[in-house]
Design a protein around this motif. Structure first.
Motif, PDB file in Angstrom:
ATOM      1  N   PRO A   6       0.766  -1.091  -0.061  1.00  0.00           N
ATOM      2  CA  PRO A   6       0.032   0.031  -0.033  1.00  0.00           C
ATOM      3  C   PRO A   6       0.877   1.089   0.112  1.00  0.00           C
ATOM      4  CG  PRO A   6      -0.998  -1.491   1.675  1.00  0.00           C
ATOM      5  CD  PRO A   6       0.673  -1.965   1.269  1.00  0.00           C
ATOM      6  N   ILE A   7       0.350   2.314  -0.542  1.00  0.00           N
ATOM      7  CA  ILE A   7       1.091   3.464  -0.844  1.00  0.00           C
ATOM      8  C   ILE A   7       1.181   4.292   0.650  1.00  0.00           C
ATOM      9  CG2 ILE A   7       0.954   5.863  -1.453  1.00  0.00           C
ATOM     10  CD1 ILE A   7      -0.054   4.708  -4.223  1.00  0.00           C
ATOM     11  N   SER A   8      -0.085   4.083   1.453  1.00  0.00           N
ATOM     12  CA  SER A   8       0.006   4.735   2.607  1.00  0.00           C
ATOM     13  C   SER A   8      -1.135   4.227   3.565  1.00  0.00           C
ATOM     14  CB  SER A   8      -0.442   6.388   2.527  1.00  0.00           C
ATOM     15  OG  SER A   8      -1.833   6.440   2.023  1.00  0.00           O
ATOM     16  N   MET A   9      -1.027   4.178   4.791  1.00  0.00           N
ATOM     17  CA  MET A   9      -1.945   3.685   5.945  1.00  0.00           C
ATOM     18  C   MET A   9      -1.919   4.778   7.104  1.00  0.00           C
ATOM     19  SD  MET A   9      -0.958  -0.416   6.085  1.00  0.00           S
ATOM     20  CE  MET A   9      -2.516  -0.726   7.074  1.00  0.00           C
ATOM     21  N   ASP A  10      -3.289   4.889   7.638  1.00  0.00           N
ATOM     22  CA  ASP A  10      -3.379   5.699   8.810  1.00  0.00           C
ATOM     23  C   ASP A  10      -3.921   4.685  10.112  1.00  0.00           C
ATOM     24  OD1 ASP A  10      -4.740   8.581   7.301  1.00  0.00           O
ATOM     25  OD2 ASP A  10      -2.695   7.933   7.535  1.00  0.00           O
ATOM     26  N   SER A  11      -3.453   4.985  11.208  1.00  0.00           N
ATOM     27  CA  SER A  11      -3.765   4.193  12.315  1.00  0.00           C
ATOM     28  C   SER A  11      -3.743   5.120  13.374  1.00  0.00           C
ATOM     29  CB  SER A  11      -2.829   2.858  12.461  1.00  0.00           C
ATOM     30  OG  SER A  11      -3.064   2.162  13.912  1.00  0.00           O
ATOM     31  N   TYR A  12      -4.728   4.799  14.500  1.00  0.00           N
ATOM     32  CA  TYR A  12      -4.981   5.444  15.791  1.00  0.00           C
ATOM     33  C   TYR A  12      -3.581   4.769  16.809  1.00  0.00           C
ATOM     34  CZ  TYR A  12      -8.976   7.899  14.414  1.00  0.00           C
ATOM     35  OH  TYR A  12     -10.183   8.559  13.763  1.00  0.00           O
ATOM     36  N   GLU A  13      -3.372   5.429  17.595  1.00  0.00           N
ATOM     37  CA  GLU A  13      -2.515   5.033  18.601  1.00  0.00           C
ATOM     38  C   GLU A  13      -3.073   3.669  19.359  1.00  0.00           C
ATOM     39  OE1 GLU A  13      -1.452   8.642  20.996  1.00  0.00           O
ATOM     40  OE2 GLU A  13       0.571   7.755  21.116  1.00  0.00           O
ATOM     41  N   GLY A  14      -2.307   2.838  19.741  1.00  0.00           N
ATOM     42  CA  GLY A  14      -2.624   1.428  20.645  1.00  0.00           C
ATOM     43  C   GLY A  14      -3.143   0.647  19.698  1.00  0.00           C
ATOM     44  N   GLN A  15      -3.339   0.753  18.290  1.00  0.00           N
ATOM     45  CA  GLN A  15      -3.919  -0.330  17.588  1.00  0.00           C
ATOM     46  C   GLN A  15      -2.711  -1.292  16.918  1.00  0.00           C
ATOM     47  OE1 GLN A  15      -6.377   2.033  14.554  1.00  0.00           O
ATOM     48  NE2 GLN A  15      -8.309   1.308  15.763  1.00  0.00           N
ATOM     49  N   GLU A  16      -3.212  -2.249  16.373  1.00  0.00           N
ATOM     50  CA  GLU A  16      -2.320  -3.062  15.836  1.00  0.00           C
ATOM     51  C   GLU A  16      -2.578  -2.906  14.392  1.00  0.00           C
ATOM     52  OE1 GLU A  16      -1.474  -7.828  16.081  1.00  0.00           O
ATOM     53  OE2 GLU A  16      -3.285  -7.478  14.718  1.00  0.00           O
ATOM     54  N   VAL A  17      -1.368  -2.861  13.686  1.00  0.00           N
ATOM     55  CA  VAL A  17      -1.218  -2.355  12.049  1.00  0.00           C
ATOM     56  C   VAL A  17      -0.498  -3.453  11.498  1.00  0.00           C
ATOM     57  CG1 VAL A  17      -0.243  -0.845  10.424  1.00  0.00           C
ATOM     58  CG2 VAL A  17      -1.122   0.040  12.591  1.00  0.00           C
ATOM     59  N   PRO A  23       2.835 -16.609   4.444  1.00  0.00           N
ATOM     60  CA  PRO A  23       1.926 -17.967   4.204  1.00  0.00           C
ATOM     61  C   PRO A  23       2.883 -18.849   3.446  1.00  0.00           C
ATOM     62  CG  PRO A  23       1.551 -16.261   2.667  1.00  0.00           C
ATOM     63  CD  PRO A  23       2.434 -15.521   3.559  1.00  0.00           C
ATOM     64  N   ALA A  24       2.320 -20.201   3.408  1.00  0.00           N
ATOM     65  CA  ALA A  24       2.899 -21.248   2.911  1.00  0.00           C
ATOM     66  C   ALA A  24       3.689 -21.153   1.384  1.00  0.00           C
ATOM     67  CB  ALA A  24       2.282 -22.431   3.011  1.00  0.00           C
ATOM     68  N   ASP A  25       2.948 -20.331   0.606  1.00  0.00           N
ATOM     69  CA  ASP A  25       2.991 -20.145  -1.009  1.00  0.00           C
ATOM     70  C   ASP A  25       4.217 -18.674  -1.064  1.00  0.00           C
ATOM     71  OD1 ASP A  25       0.078 -18.301  -2.126  1.00  0.00           O
ATOM     72  OD2 ASP A  25       1.651 -17.801  -0.600  1.00  0.00           O
ATOM     73  N   ARG A  26       4.362 -18.343   0.060  1.00  0.00           N
ATOM     74  CA  ARG A  26       5.267 -17.144   0.032  1.00  0.00           C
ATOM     75  C   ARG A  26       4.875 -16.031  -0.782  1.00  0.00           C
ATOM     76  NH1 ARG A  26      10.580 -17.221   1.132  1.00  0.00           N
ATOM     77  NH2 ARG A  26      11.160 -17.848  -1.099  1.00  0.00           N
ATOM     78  N   LYS A  27       4.104 -16.113  -1.508  1.00  0.00           N
ATOM     79  CA  LYS A  27       3.630 -14.960  -2.452  1.00  0.00           C
ATOM     80  C   LYS A  27       3.341 -13.684  -1.818  1.00  0.00           C
ATOM     81  CE  LYS A  27       2.443 -18.182  -6.019  1.00  0.00           C
ATOM     82  NZ  LYS A  27       3.556 -18.050  -6.934  1.00  0.00           N
ATOM     83  N   SER A  28       3.004 -13.606  -0.683  1.00  0.00           N
ATOM     84  CA  SER A  28       3.011 -12.350   0.161  1.00  0.00           C
ATOM     85  C   SER A  28       3.381 -12.728   1.458  1.00  0.00           C
ATOM     86  CB  SER A  28       1.256 -12.222   0.292  1.00  0.00           C
ATOM     87  OG  SER A  28       0.774 -13.017   0.897  1.00  0.00           O
ATOM     88  N   SER A  29       3.325 -11.260   2.256  1.00  0.00           N
ATOM     89  CA  SER A  29       3.901 -11.255   3.584  1.00  0.00           C
ATOM     90  C   SER A  29       3.398 -10.082   4.529  1.00  0.00           C
ATOM     91  CB  SER A  29       5.534 -11.452   3.581  1.00  0.00           C
ATOM     92  OG  SER A  29       5.991 -10.160   3.067  1.00  0.00           O
ATOM     93  N   THR A  30       3.246 -10.297   5.738  1.00  0.00           N
ATOM     94  CA  THR A  30       2.456  -9.095   6.379  1.00  0.00           C
ATOM     95  C   THR A  30       3.290  -8.802   7.530  1.00  0.00           C
ATOM     96  OG1 THR A  30       0.201 -10.106   5.985  1.00  0.00           O
ATOM     97  CG2 THR A  30       0.401  -8.654   7.519  1.00  0.00           C
ATOM     98  N   LEU A  31       3.636  -7.582   7.496  1.00  0.00           N
ATOM     99  CA  LEU A  31       4.376  -7.122   8.855  1.00  0.00           C
ATOM    100  C   LEU A  31       3.290  -6.719   9.722  1.00  0.00           C
ATOM    101  CD1 LEU A  31       7.102  -5.757   9.864  1.00  0.00           C
ATOM    102  CD2 LEU A  31       6.462  -3.700   8.819  1.00  0.00           C
ATOM    103  N   SER A  32       3.495  -7.047  11.106  1.00  0.00           N
ATOM    104  CA  SER A  32       2.520  -6.586  12.094  1.00  0.00           C
ATOM    105  C   SER A  32       3.422  -5.846  13.378  1.00  0.00           C
ATOM    106  CB  SER A  32       1.990  -7.902  12.658  1.00  0.00           C
ATOM    107  OG  SER A  32       0.948  -7.630  13.651  1.00  0.00           O
ATOM    108  N   LEU A  33       2.638  -4.850  13.398  1.00  0.00           N
ATOM    109  CA  LEU A  33       3.228  -3.717  14.429  1.00  0.00           C
ATOM    110  C   LEU A  33       1.987  -3.818  15.530  1.00  0.00           C
ATOM    111  CD1 LEU A  33       4.395  -0.926  12.124  1.00  0.00           C
ATOM    112  CD2 LEU A  33       5.676  -2.770  13.148  1.00  0.00           C
ATOM    113  N   PRO A  34       2.210  -4.326  16.720  1.00  0.00           N
ATOM    114  CA  PRO A  34       1.544  -4.493  17.785  1.00  0.00           C
ATOM    115  C   PRO A  34       1.167  -2.834  18.450  1.00  0.00           C
ATOM    116  CG  PRO A  34       3.514  -5.309  18.484  1.00  0.00           C
ATOM    117  CD  PRO A  34       3.610  -4.992  17.109  1.00  0.00           C
TER     118      PRO A  34
END
Lengths: 114, 115
Positions: free
Chosen positions: A7-18, A65-76
């Motif tokens: 994604p080009i950009s994302m907004d999130s509130y403080e305290g949320q998981e992104v 995921p198993a097919d490795r065609k994507s990945s997700t970065l998670s910021l708690p």
């Protein structure tokens, strides 16, 4: 090198998981997935790297995921200080022809809102 | 441990002038890289030193750019003569080994503006 799309950009509130997802459909067998973070007026900084399944460190988690065609970065529980551009990079690990070149895309600009 | 340092932090020059950027890598890092982001574009690799030797300079845009790393310590990147399209941010990175990913530590960058 595999092309990445995020994604080009994302907004999130403080305290949320992104969660920031990166697509890399043409990932090669010997490619790793690496995420860098860049604050304004600073150079990129390594945050996490993985090959498959899940990797977690003190900063983030990386889900692949198993097919490795994507990945997700998670910021708690993000804070204002997590506002930065996040880059997903794909390439081979270890020394080899061209493997020392980091290939950056446009990244995802994360804005954390109070 | 001191990080990668770059000098100057900003430089404004006129077209046709010469500018020299300096990078001091983390002590003990044999590998030194230069990257740059020109205005509105992505960060691109320029070249890679292993100690004082150029391992790969495939990303250098043209012969107006000259990189050196005398003695295998600090490195300089000279642009002569500078053109308008050279404006951007020049990053230096270093690593202990040429592995991909985690081992590259970036400096804060030098912001170059050519008028």
């Amino acid at each position: 090198l595999a092309k990445t799309t995020q994604p080009i950009s994302m907004d999130s509130y403080e305290g949320q998981e992104v969660n920031i997802t990166c697509s890399h459909n043409n990932i090669a067998t010997n490619d790793y997935i690496t995420w860098y973070q860049q604050f304004p007026s600073q150079g990129p900084r390594f945050i996490i790297q993985g090959y498959k399944t899940k990797v977690t460190n003190e900063v983030a988690s990386l889900f692949i995921p198993a097919d490795r065609k994507s990945s997700t970065l998670s910021l708690p529980r993000v804070s204002l200080s997590d506002t930065a551009v996040y880059y997903c990079l794909v390439g081979p690990e270890g020394s080899g022809a061209g493997s020392y070149q980091l290939t950056f895309g446009k990244g995802t600009k994360l804005s954390v809102i109070p | 441990e001191a990080g990668v340092t770059q000098f100057p932090s900003h430089s404004v020059i006129e077209k046709g002038q010469t500018v020299t950027l300096r990078c001091d890598p983390i002590s003990g890092h044999d590998n030194l890289y230069w990257y740059r982001r020109v205005m509105g574009k992505e960060i691109k690799f320029l070249l890679h030193f292993v100690k004082e030797s150029k391992q790969d300079e495939s990303g250098m845009p043209n012969n107006r750019f000259l990189a050196e790393r005398t003695g295998g310590t600090y490195s300089t990147l000279k642009v002569q003569p500078a053109e308008l399209e050279d404006s951007g941010v020049y990053f230096c990175a270093s690593s202990q080994d040429p592995s991909f990913g985690r081992s590259q530590y970036f400096g804060p960058g030098t912001r170059l503006l050519v008028l």
